[in-house]
Motif scaffolding. Structure first.
Motif, PDB file in Angstrom:
ATOM      1  N   ASP A   9      37.537  35.692  50.442  1.00  0.00           N
ATOM      2  CA  ASP A   9      37.731  34.996  49.505  1.00  0.00           C
ATOM      3  C   ASP A   9      37.933  35.976  48.302  1.00  0.00           C
ATOM      4  OD1 ASP A   9      38.635  32.524  47.220  1.00  0.00           O
ATOM      5  OD2 ASP A   9      35.858  33.481  46.935  1.00  0.00           O
ATOM      6  N   ILE A  10      36.666  37.004  48.349  1.00  0.00           N
ATOM      7  CA  ILE A  10      36.142  37.648  46.861  1.00  0.00           C
ATOM      8  C   ILE A  10      36.966  38.654  47.582  1.00  0.00           C
ATOM      9  CG2 ILE A  10      34.563  39.657  46.559  1.00  0.00           C
ATOM     10  CD1 ILE A  10      32.546  38.001  47.562  1.00  0.00           C
ATOM     11  N   ASP A  11      37.526  39.151  48.898  1.00  0.00           N
ATOM     12  CA  ASP A  11      38.482  40.643  49.273  1.00  0.00           C
ATOM     13  C   ASP A  11      40.036  40.410  48.730  1.00  0.00           C
ATOM     14  OD1 ASP A  11      39.596  42.831  50.014  1.00  0.00           O
ATOM     15  OD2 ASP A  11      40.040  42.130  52.124  1.00  0.00           O
ATOM     16  N   LYS A  12      40.584  38.789  49.149  1.00  0.00           N
ATOM     17  CA  LYS A  12      41.407  38.507  48.255  1.00  0.00           C
ATOM     18  C   LYS A  12      41.875  38.071  47.311  1.00  0.00           C
ATOM     19  CE  LYS A  12      46.289  36.236  48.451  1.00  0.00           C
ATOM     20  NZ  LYS A  12      46.643  37.121  49.406  1.00  0.00           N
ATOM     21  N   ALA A  13      40.513  38.607  46.089  1.00  0.00           N
ATOM     22  CA  ALA A  13      40.795  37.405  44.476  1.00  0.00           C
ATOM     23  C   ALA A  13      41.104  39.144  43.774  1.00  0.00           C
ATOM     24  CB  ALA A  13      39.846  37.496  43.995  1.00  0.00           C
ATOM     25  N   GLY A  14      40.277  40.150  44.915  1.00  0.00           N
ATOM     26  CA  GLY A  14      40.232  41.738  44.750  1.00  0.00           C
ATOM     27  C   GLY A  14      41.519  42.312  44.759  1.00  0.00           C
ATOM     28  N   GLU A  15      42.134  41.915  45.492  1.00  0.00           N
ATOM     29  CA  GLU A  15      43.685  42.507  45.853  1.00  0.00           C
ATOM     30  C   GLU A  15      45.108  42.237  44.562  1.00  0.00           C
ATOM     31  OE1 GLU A  15      44.584  44.982  47.561  1.00  0.00           O
ATOM     32  OE2 GLU A  15      42.901  45.841  48.121  1.00  0.00           O
ATOM     33  N   ILE A  16      44.578  41.246  44.385  1.00  0.00           N
ATOM     34  CA  ILE A  16      45.307  40.627  43.128  1.00  0.00           C
ATOM     35  C   ILE A  16      45.025  41.046  42.184  1.00  0.00           C
ATOM     36  CG2 ILE A  16      45.958  38.670  42.063  1.00  0.00           C
ATOM     37  CD1 ILE A  16      45.481  36.733  44.757  1.00  0.00           C
ATOM     38  N   LEU A  17      44.163  41.357  41.919  1.00  0.00           N
ATOM     39  CA  LEU A  17      43.180  41.352  40.079  1.00  0.00           C
ATOM     40  C   LEU A  17      43.899  42.735  40.437  1.00  0.00           C
ATOM     41  CD1 LEU A  17      39.561  39.547  39.704  1.00  0.00           C
ATOM     42  CD2 LEU A  17      41.550  39.192  38.697  1.00  0.00           C
TER      43      LEU A  17
END
Length: 232
Positions: A213-221
Motif C-alpha cells: 500500500d505504501i509502495d504503490k502510493a509512493g510511486e503514484i505521488l
C-alpha cells in the motif's frame, strides 16, 4: 495549486487558555500529518496565530518544536517552512515506512479484535464515498485513521512515536493526493488486502499488504509531486 492558508486550517478549532502551547503544537502537528501544508511552503507565525485565534508565542514555540522533530525546517530568514525533499529522500522515506509500518501491521495481526476490524471496514467504505464526492480533507483524514487504527492495534508504545515521526515527514506530500477538483490520485483499493490479512491473523500477509500500500502510493505521488533538485 495549494489552498489559501485560512482554508487549510479551517478545521482546527480555536485554542482555549488551558495548556495552550501543547494544544497549538498538536493542532499544527495534525495539520502537517494530513497534508494541510504542501512541501516548500513558508509558514508565518502571524497567519498561523490568526487561524488558531491565539498569540504568536505558543505558535512560535510549537514551530520550533516541530523543527527539532524534523517536521519543519528553519529558513535562512529565520522563518519556518515545510521541507522539500529530493526524489532520493522521498524513496528513502518510503522504504523505511514500508519496513516499520509493515512490521506494525504484522504485530497487529495477532492482536487485533473484531470491533477494530469492523471499524477498518467502515473506514474503507467511508473512503470510497469521500473519493466519489471529491472530499479531499475527509479522504486524507480517513486514510490516516485507517493506518493508525492498525498501528495502535499492534500494542507497542515504542512503535507509535516512530511512525508518527515518519508521517510528519510524508504529510506535506499528501497535498498531491488530490489534484485540484479531481478524484484522488492515490486509491484506497490497496487497503483491502490489508483488511483480509488481518482478518485471517496472517502476520506475513498483513506486513506485505501494508508495505505494498505504501509502495504503490509512493510511486503514484512521485509522478505528480514537486521535489527539490538532487545535490550535485
Amino acid at each position: 495549486m495549494a489552498m489559501p492558508l485560512q482554508a487549510e486550517l479551517r478545521e482546527i478549532a480555536p485554542m482555549s487558555r488551558e495548556n495552550l502551547q501543547e494544544r497549538v503544537y498538536r493542532a499544527l502537528r495534525q495539520a502537517l500529518m494530513r497534508g494541510a501544508f504542501p512541501p516548500g511552503r513558508s509558514l508565518t507565525i502571524r497567519a498561523l496565530a490568526a487561524a488558531l485565534k491565539t498569540s504568536a508565542m505558543p505558535v512560535r514555540e510549537a514551530l520550533r518544536q516541530l523543527v527539532a522533530e524534523r517536521a519543519l525546517a528553519m529558513l535562512p530568514n529565520r522563518s519556518f517552512g515545510t521541507p522539500l525533499m529530493t526524489v532520493a529522500q522521498f524513496d528513502d522515506l518510503r522504504r523505511i515506512r514500508m519496513r516499520i509500518e509493515g512490521f506494525a501491521a504484522a504485530e497487529a495481526a495477532g492482536r487485533i479484535d473484531r470491533e477494530t476490524l469492523l471499524r477498518l471496514e467502515e473506514i474503507d467504505a467511508e473512503m470510497a464515498a469521500a473519493s466519489r464526492r471529491v472530499r479531499r480533507e475527509r479522504f486524507i483524514e480517513l486514510n490516516q485513521e485507517f493506518h493508525f487504527t492498525i498501528y495502535e492495534a499492534a500494542g507497542s508504545a515504542v512503535l507509535m512515536p516512530i511512525i508518527e515521526s515518519l508521517w510528519l515527514q510524508i504529510g506535506p506530500y499528501l497535498t498531491f493526493v488530490f489534484p485540484d477538483g479531481e478524484r484522488p490520485q492515490v486509491t484506497h483499493a490497496t487497503h483491502r488486502p490489508v483488511i483480509v490479512a488481518l482478518k485471517r491473523g496472517d502476520a506475513a500477509a498483513a506486513q506485505a499488504a501494508l508495505a505494498a500500500d505504501i509502495d504503490k502510493a509512493g510511486e503514484i505521488l512521485k509522478r505528480v509531486a514537486t521535489f527539490a533538485a538532487e545535490d550535485g
